[in-house]
Design a protein around this motif. Structure first.
Motif, PDB file in Angstrom:
ATOM      1  N   GLY A  25       0.792  -1.210   0.000  1.00 51.92           N
ATOM      2  CA  GLY A  25       0.000   0.000   0.000  1.00 51.92           C
ATOM      3  C   GLY A  25       0.827   1.262   0.000  1.00 51.92           C
ATOM      4  O   GLY A  25       0.269   2.353  -0.006  1.00 51.92           O
ATOM      5  N   GLN A  36      -6.821  15.277  -1.022  1.00 44.42           N
ATOM      6  CA  GLN A  36      -7.839  14.391  -0.477  1.00 44.42           C
ATOM      7  C   GLN A  36      -7.964  14.614   1.021  1.00 44.42           C
ATOM      8  O   GLN A  36      -6.973  14.700   1.728  1.00 44.42           O
ATOM      9  CB  GLN A  36      -7.497  12.924  -0.750  1.00 44.42           C
ATOM     10  CG  GLN A  36      -8.561  11.955  -0.269  1.00 44.42           C
ATOM     11  CD  GLN A  36      -8.236  10.528  -0.653  1.00 44.42           C
ATOM     12  OE1 GLN A  36      -7.237  10.279  -1.300  1.00 44.42           O
ATOM     13  NE2 GLN A  36      -9.083   9.606  -0.249  1.00 44.42           N
ATOM     14  N   MET A 165      -0.875   4.048   2.426  1.00 44.06           N
ATOM     15  CA  MET A 165      -2.218   3.884   1.902  1.00 44.06           C
ATOM     16  C   MET A 165      -2.733   2.488   2.209  1.00 44.06           C
ATOM     17  O   MET A 165      -2.042   1.488   2.011  1.00 44.06           O
ATOM     18  CB  MET A 165      -2.227   4.130   0.388  1.00 44.06           C
ATOM     19  CG  MET A 165      -1.558   5.439  -0.033  1.00 44.06           C
ATOM     20  SD  MET A 165      -2.246   6.892   0.789  1.00 44.06           S
ATOM     21  CE  MET A 165      -3.898   6.873   0.090  1.00 44.06           C
ATOM     22  N   THR A 167      -5.074  -0.930   1.885  1.00 39.68           N
ATOM     23  CA  THR A 167      -5.665  -1.724   0.814  1.00 39.68           C
ATOM     24  C   THR A 167      -7.142  -1.378   0.726  1.00 39.68           C
ATOM     25  O   THR A 167      -7.698  -0.753   1.638  1.00 39.68           O
ATOM     26  CB  THR A 167      -5.466  -3.221   1.099  1.00 39.68           C
ATOM     27  OG1 THR A 167      -6.045  -3.530   2.375  1.00 39.68           O
ATOM     28  CG2 THR A 167      -3.991  -3.571   1.124  1.00 39.68           C
ATOM     29  N   PRO A 168      -7.824  -1.744  -0.369  1.00 37.67           N
ATOM     30  CA  PRO A 168      -9.248  -1.411  -0.509  1.00 37.67           C
ATOM     31  C   PRO A 168     -10.051  -1.797   0.737  1.00 37.67           C
ATOM     32  O   PRO A 168      -9.955  -2.913   1.234  1.00 37.67           O
ATOM     33  CB  PRO A 168      -9.662  -2.229  -1.728  1.00 37.67           C
ATOM     34  CG  PRO A 168      -8.421  -2.314  -2.549  1.00 37.67           C
ATOM     35  CD  PRO A 168      -7.303  -2.452  -1.557  1.00 37.67           C
ATOM     36  N   GLY A 169     -10.796  -0.834   1.253  1.00 34.61           N
ATOM     37  CA  GLY A 169     -11.594  -1.074   2.433  1.00 34.61           C
ATOM     38  C   GLY A 169     -10.865  -0.864   3.742  1.00 34.61           C
ATOM     39  O   GLY A 169     -11.460  -1.023   4.813  1.00 34.61           O
ATOM     40  N   LYS A 170      -9.566  -0.498   3.666  1.00 38.62           N
ATOM     41  CA  LYS A 170      -8.771  -0.289   4.867  1.00 38.62           C
ATOM     42  C   LYS A 170      -8.339   1.183   4.956  1.00 38.62           C
ATOM     43  O   LYS A 170      -8.184   1.858   3.937  1.00 38.62           O
ATOM     44  CB  LYS A 170      -7.527  -1.182   4.870  1.00 38.62           C
ATOM     45  CG  LYS A 170      -7.838  -2.678   4.831  1.00 38.62           C
ATOM     46  CD  LYS A 170      -8.543  -3.134   6.096  1.00 38.62           C
ATOM     47  CE  LYS A 170      -8.768  -4.643   6.075  1.00 38.62           C
ATOM     48  NZ  LYS A 170      -9.470  -5.105   7.315  1.00 38.62           N
ATOM     49  N   THR A 172      -6.006   4.652   5.845  1.00 34.72           N
ATOM     50  CA  THR A 172      -4.638   5.121   5.628  1.00 34.72           C
ATOM     51  C   THR A 172      -3.975   5.375   6.981  1.00 34.72           C
ATOM     52  O   THR A 172      -4.590   5.935   7.887  1.00 34.72           O
ATOM     53  CB  THR A 172      -4.654   6.423   4.800  1.00 34.72           C
ATOM     54  OG1 THR A 172      -5.168   6.150   3.506  1.00 34.72           O
ATOM     55  CG2 THR A 172      -3.254   7.021   4.688  1.00 34.72           C
ATOM     56  N   TRP A 216      -9.522   7.844   7.386  1.00 29.90           N
ATOM     57  CA  TRP A 216     -10.383   7.341   6.314  1.00 29.90           C
ATOM     58  C   TRP A 216     -10.598   8.427   5.289  1.00 29.90           C
ATOM     59  O   TRP A 216     -10.943   9.542   5.636  1.00 29.90           O
ATOM     60  CB  TRP A 216     -11.709   6.883   6.913  1.00 29.90           C
ATOM     61  CG  TRP A 216     -12.532   6.084   5.966  1.00 29.90           C
ATOM     62  CD1 TRP A 216     -13.629   6.486   5.275  1.00 29.90           C
ATOM     63  CD2 TRP A 216     -12.322   4.711   5.605  1.00 29.90           C
ATOM     64  NE1 TRP A 216     -14.111   5.479   4.507  1.00 29.90           N
ATOM     65  CE2 TRP A 216     -13.331   4.380   4.693  1.00 29.90           C
ATOM     66  CE3 TRP A 216     -11.375   3.770   5.967  1.00 29.90           C
ATOM     67  CZ2 TRP A 216     -13.414   3.107   4.117  1.00 29.90           C
ATOM     68  CZ3 TRP A 216     -11.468   2.505   5.413  1.00 29.90           C
ATOM     69  CH2 TRP A 216     -12.474   2.179   4.507  1.00 29.90           C
TER      70      TRP A 216
END
Length: 219
Positions: A25, A36, A165, A167-170, A172, A216
């Motif tokens: 990540g 962001q 970063m 992984t998807p759904g996790k 930062t 998040w």
């Protein structure tokens, strides 16, 4: 706690940042990320007295204690409090292309007490702001509250953050460490008045700060 970040990892920065971020990540070299916002899910900050500060305080029999909900970090002897762990109340900020925060504010809950058999200083509800780097806190000397004062300072140029970063759904992971904290003149004056002696200057690093949290992304 929300953080706005924009990170660009150039070839020259790739090696040190890769070492800081590490693991799955991490942002790849040359990858451009747009601004962001991140909202903090959880976090923990630490303030540790430097060896120099510990030695200076010991000359006057001054010890440190944690003010709840902060908790003490004990030294190797199991008796001396060398720092405190603090829970963030809120933080907002912006991280530059080089991983340095350029603007922001934050506050942690609890604080510290410095005391000997002659005097007691309570420093609580510590908050900091960038870009000026001043650190404010509510100060109580003995039984008297003196209000919120700029007791310490940090050098924004020496604050380096790393982002890992998820992984998807996790979430930062945001990390910062090795941040030097020096006393302001207001802080020195309050300390000298309370304890009757001047142990530090505005050039002395008395604390090293660090922080880590899970954040998040917001749309």
């Amino acid at each position: 706690m929300s953080i706005t970040r924009r990170v660009f990892v150039s070839g020259a920065m790739a090696a040190p940042l890769a070492a800081q971020l590490g693991g799955a990540g991490a942002v790849a070299a040359g990858e451009q990320l747009d601004d962001q916002k991140l909202t903090l899910l959880d976090g923990l900050a630490e303030l540790r007295l430097t060896d120099f500060a510990l030695k200076q305080l010991a000359t006057q029999g001054i010890t440190m204690q944690a003010v709840a909900p902060a908790t003490a970090i004990m030294g190797g002897d199991g008796k001396t409090v060398q720092g405190v762990k603090l829970i963030p109340e809120y933080t907002t900020g912006t991280v530059t292309l080089t991983g340095q925060p350029s603007a922001g504010t934050g506050r942690v809950l609890g604080g510290v007490v410095l005391a000997n058999d002659k005097a007691r200083m309570e420093i609580t509800e510590i908050r900091g702001g960038l870009p000026d780097g001043r650190v404010f806190a509510f100060l109580k000397v003995g039984d008297q509250w003196l209000g919120e004062l700029p007791l310490y300072a940090t050098d924004p140029g020496k604050i380096q953050l790393s982002l890992k970063m998820g992984t998807p759904g996790k979430p930062t992971t945001v990390q910062g460490s090795g941040i030097p904290v020096t006393p302001t003149q207001e802080g020195l004056d309050a300390f000298t008045k309370a304890f009757g002696t001047a142990l530090f200057t505005t050039k002395d690093t008395v604390f090293i700060a660090s922080a880590e949290g899970n954040a998040w992304p917001l749309p």
